[in-house]
Write a protein that holds these residues in place. Structure first.
Motif, short mmCIF file in Angstrom:
data_model
loop_
_atom_site.label_atom_id
_atom_site.label_comp_id
_atom_site.label_asym_id
_atom_site.label_seq_id
_atom_site.Cartn_x
_atom_site.Cartn_y
_atom_site.Cartn_z
N ALA A 279 55.64 -96.54 26.47
CA ALA A 279 55.80 -95.66 27.97
C ALA A 279 56.22 -96.28 29.29
CB ALA A 279 54.33 -94.91 28.09
N PRO A 280 55.58 -97.55 29.46
CA PRO A 280 56.20 -98.16 30.79
C PRO A 280 57.94 -98.58 30.60
CG PRO A 280 53.97 -99.12 30.17
CD PRO A 280 54.51 -98.41 28.80
N GLU A 281 58.23 -98.71 29.53
CA GLU A 281 59.57 -99.17 29.26
C GLU A 281 60.52 -97.86 29.36
OE1 GLU A 281 60.26 -101.69 25.94
OE2 GLU A 281 58.39 -102.64 26.34
N LEU A 388 50.97 -97.66 34.10
CA LEU A 388 52.36 -97.09 33.95
C LEU A 388 52.90 -97.61 35.41
CD1 LEU A 388 51.83 -93.72 32.67
CD2 LEU A 388 52.46 -95.76 31.46
N PRO A 389 54.35 -97.71 35.49
CA PRO A 389 55.02 -98.12 36.98
C PRO A 389 54.55 -97.18 37.95
CG PRO A 389 56.69 -98.00 34.98
CD PRO A 389 55.33 -97.44 34.42
N GLU A 397 62.61 -102.37 36.68
CA GLU A 397 62.23 -103.66 36.38
C GLU A 397 61.67 -103.69 35.01
OE1 GLU A 397 63.27 -106.20 37.51
OE2 GLU A 397 64.18 -104.95 39.10
N THR A 398 60.79 -102.72 34.67
CA THR A 398 60.27 -102.71 33.10
C THR A 398 61.32 -102.24 32.23
OG1 THR A 398 58.03 -102.02 34.24
CG2 THR A 398 58.30 -101.76 31.85
N PHE A 399 62.23 -101.31 32.56
CA PHE A 399 63.29 -100.75 31.83
C PHE A 399 64.25 -101.81 31.62
CE2 PHE A 399 67.67 -98.68 31.49
CZ PHE A 399 67.14 -97.84 30.61
N ARG A 400 64.49 -102.65 32.54
CA ARG A 400 65.43 -103.91 32.71
C ARG A 400 65.01 -104.93 31.54
NH1 ARG A 400 68.87 -105.32 36.65
NH2 ARG A 400 67.05 -104.38 38.04
N LEU A 404 64.07 -102.28 23.43
CA LEU A 404 64.07 -100.83 22.57
C LEU A 404 64.90 -99.74 23.35
CD1 LEU A 404 62.93 -99.04 20.08
CD2 LEU A 404 61.07 -98.57 21.69
N MET A 405 64.76 -99.91 24.43
CA MET A 405 65.76 -98.91 25.52
C MET A 405 67.20 -99.17 25.54
SD MET A 405 63.31 -96.42 26.51
CE MET A 405 62.49 -96.92 25.04
N HIS A 406 67.52 -100.56 25.54
CA HIS A 406 68.59 -101.09 25.34
C HIS A 406 69.47 -100.44 24.08
CE1 HIS A 406 71.96 -104.49 26.47
NE2 HIS A 406 72.21 -103.15 26.30
#
Length: 444
Positions: A279-281, A388-389, A397-400, A404-406
């Motif tokens: 979830a944070p990502e 969570l963010p 920054e968490t997404f970066r 998995l998101m990439h």
């Protein structure tokens, strides 16, 4: 119905109903609905060869030197627009976007969800999603929101000025074969909610895009403005887009149901644990704006930690228990997303997170107890729950750093989101707000 039969049905309907304009719909990466119209004479060619358009005109699609994109209409999504004239009518159809060599366009959010859905399908899973969308009606779209009623949850009084609008919206959606389960006034003044019936993930995302347009269309016809801004009023609750998710098998059996315990199957528990872990990502996708994080504050109504529970409304993943013995009703409710999210990407990343939880055999942490809305942040952190963010900057920054998101979004969408949202965050951080002027302009 096979694709060929769908195409034949669409072509016959266009001729029989005197449809003179076919709008080809798609979305940009941020979830804005885009469209251009073709004539009936071009439709058969569009199904076979696609219709080319300038991709560089859509923010985030292609650079000027790589402009060509082909839109291929999905015949299963053909619907006549009920608010347009009956004579020389108008229809819409969602499109899949491809490159001139026939490959799926990497910047097409709908195609990214199709890939994740196909991956789940190969494993024997069919993802179903039911959205509940909250939004506000305001007197106009000026810089300051002006409320039009003072009603609250489920009120049916003369003070609920939106009851006829909700009726019109429901009827218009049903004319487009989008069933509405519930519509109601929600918590804040001028705030309303609509819950659409369960559908497969791709159809659900199409339905959300359609519903957002229909809500705005019916509001405009009543000289009102519909806003999906997550937190338009400082003193009132914000708007969410709650996603009810479950996995079915190809025989239509709900794989989230178990006859034992709390009726949440082992598979569902792994899926929910994957949602909590990632979830944070994926917050940048489900909560993509600066304003999104003004809604996600510790108040007992929205999630700020990666938690789950059956009764707590502040849990990120809630397990509804209104019909525990009904197999088809078992699902999880994801409570952090908001209506500014691109629904194709939101469904793609949450499905991928759930599948990762299954692949990794993740276990659910302890359930968030009832009354946890009164816990302080220190108490929640002490219990081991992950925060969570808090801001768009933290989400970026968490997404970066999310592999998995990439992987799920691909280079094109992943990099565009990072660049676009970083610019948004810097712009916000360097803007002087009215709050700052009130507190600091005449001080010191």
């Amino acid at each position: 119905m096979s694709n060929d039969r769908n195409v034949d049905f669409v072509l016959r309907t266009v001729e029989k109903r005197d449809i003179r304009f076919i709008r080809l719909w798609f979305t940009d990466i941020l979830g804005n609905l885009k469209s251009f119209s073709i004539s009936p004479e071009e439709l058969e060619e569009a199904f076979e060869e696609g219709i080319g358009f300038d991709g560089s005109a859509v923010d985030g699609f292609t650079p000027l030197e790589e402009t060509d994109i082909l839109a291929f209409p999905d015949p299963a999504t053909f619907q006549i627009l009920p608010w347009r004239p009956h004579d020389s009518g108008v229809a819409r159809v969602f499109c899949d976007l491809r490159t001139p060599d026939g490959k799926p366009f990497e910047g097409d959010p709908r195609s990214r969800l199709e890939r994740v859905f196909a991956d789940a399908d190969q494993r024997g899973y069919v993802m179903n999603v039911g959205p509940k969308i909250e939004y506000f009606y305001f007197a106009d779209e000026g810089p300051e929101p002006v409320i039009v009623d003072d009603a609250g949850y489920f009120d049916l009084t003369p003070y609920d000025s939106a009851r006829d609008l909700r009726r019109s919206t429901t009827l218009m959606l049903e004319k487009m074969s989008i069933p509405v389960q519930y519509s109601y006034h929600t918590n804040a003044p001028s705030q309303n909610g609509i819950e659409l019936r369960y559908a497969e993930a791709l159809s659900c995302a199409d339905n959300i895009m359609t519903a957002r347009l229909v809500i705005k269309q019916t509001a405009a016809e009543a000289d009102l403005f519909a806003s999906f801004m997550p937190k338009p009023l400082s003193e009132a609750s914000g708007s969410g887009m709650f996603l009810y998710e479950s996995l079915m098998d190809h025989a239509g059996e709900n794989l989230f149901w178990s006859p034992e315990g709390n009726h949440l199957s082992e598979l569902a528990q792994h899926y929910a644990a994957g949602i909590l872990k990632y979830a944070p990502e994926f917050a940048l996708v489900t909560n993509p704006t600066v304003n999104s994080y003004k809604r996600l504050q510790l108040n007992g109504e929205v999630p700020v930690y990666a938690t789950w529970g059956e009764r707590s409304r502040s849990a990120l993943v809630r397990v509804p228990t209104n019909k525990p013995d009904k197999q088809s009703s078992m699902r999880i409710e994801l409570r952090n997303a908001d209506p500014t999210a691109n629904p194709y990407l939101a469904c793609a990343v949450t499905l991928a997170a759930g599948l990762a939880g299954i692949d990794q055999g993740l276990e659910l942490p302890p359930e968030l107890p009832a009354g946890a809305g009164n816990f302080t942040e220190a108490e929640l952190a002490q219990k081991g729950y992950n925060r969570l963010p808090r801001t768009l900057g933290e989400a970026i920054e968490t997404f970066r750093h999310s592999d998995l998101m990439h992987e799920v979004l691909g280079d094109h969408i992943y990099n565009f989101l990072l660049e676009n949202k970083q610019r948004e965050w810097v712009d916000f951080c360097t803007s002087v707000t009215d709050w700052e002027k009130r507190h600091y302009y005449a001080g010191f």
